[in-house]
Write an enzyme that holds these catalytic residues in place. Structure first.
Site, short mmCIF file in Angstrom:
data_model
loop_
_atom_site.label_atom_id
_atom_site.label_comp_id
_atom_site.label_asym_id
_atom_site.label_seq_id
_atom_site.Cartn_x
_atom_site.Cartn_y
_atom_site.Cartn_z
N LYS A 72 0.39 4.70 6.60
CA LYS A 72 -0.06 5.22 6.38
C LYS A 72 0.53 7.02 5.25
O LYS A 72 1.53 6.80 6.76
CB LYS A 72 -1.28 5.50 6.14
CG LYS A 72 -2.69 4.23 6.16
CD LYS A 72 -2.67 3.46 4.71
CE LYS A 72 -2.97 2.26 5.01
NZ LYS A 72 -1.91 1.42 3.70
N SER A 75 0.95 -1.25 -0.31
CA SER A 75 0.28 0.27 0.52
C SER A 75 1.18 1.32 0.37
O SER A 75 0.36 2.36 -0.23
CB SER A 75 -0.99 0.25 1.25
OG SER A 75 -0.31 0.25 2.54
#
Length: 177
Positions: free
Chosen positions: A84, A41
């Site tokens: 993230k 990700s």
């Protein structure tokens, strides 16, 4: 060696080991942690199996800032952590239109994503970031490659565990993030 001297030396060793363990636990609990990247990700910034040092103290004395790569407790599964990038903080608005991310009406420069990436908005394309929340995205913008604020919504700052600041493995990619 007499028995008294042996016991004294043994006790000194035990005390030294206990002090070292306590110091290590304090460092791991309050200052730094090691994080292993699982998944893609955050590609191309981070790769599967990269190992990172996470600075925990930075958010004890401050708050997440736009651009920080953070480790956070997954809002949808408290047994997992996600890595993230902070895109927006409280008071900001985020819009995703035609594959471009806008913060407060301005297209943001995202030199950390792959060239010609298209940021899909999923099911919503406008977010207002409330107090105590952040908006996070993975750097991998392939469709559904990242479980982030596009699907989870804004994230409570309380879930942010620390700032990923240094990659120590693999050795050929060692350095700051």
């Amino acid at each position: 060696m007499n028995s008294g001297k042996f016991r004294s030396e043994l006790w000194d060793w035990v005390k030294s080991i206990l002090v070292a363990v306590v110091i290590a636990l304090v460092i791991k609990t309050f200052l730094f942690n090691s994080t292993k990247v699982i998944g893609s990700s955050m590609y191309p910034t981070l790769h599967e199996n990269d190992r990172l040092f996470t600075n925990k103290i930075v958010y004890i004395v401050g708050e997440p800032e736009v651009g920080d790569v953070v480790v956070l407790q997954a809002p949808d599964d408290e047994t997992k952590d996600y890595i993230k990038r902070v895109i927006a903080v409280e008071g900001d608005t985020v819009d995703i239109n035609d594959g471009i991310v806008y913060v407060n009406g301005e297209a943001i420069e995202e030199g950390y994503i792959a060239e010609n990436s298209y940021t899909d908005a999923y099911d919503q394309n406008h977010w207002e970031i409330p107090a105590g929340q952040v908006f996070v995205l993975g750097d991998n913008r392939e469709f559904r490659a990242s479980k982030d604020s596009r699907s989870l919504g804004t994230v409570d700052e309380e879930l942010v565990k620390g700032k990923a600041s240094f990659r120590y493995f693999p050795f050929d990619r060692i350095g700051t993030i």
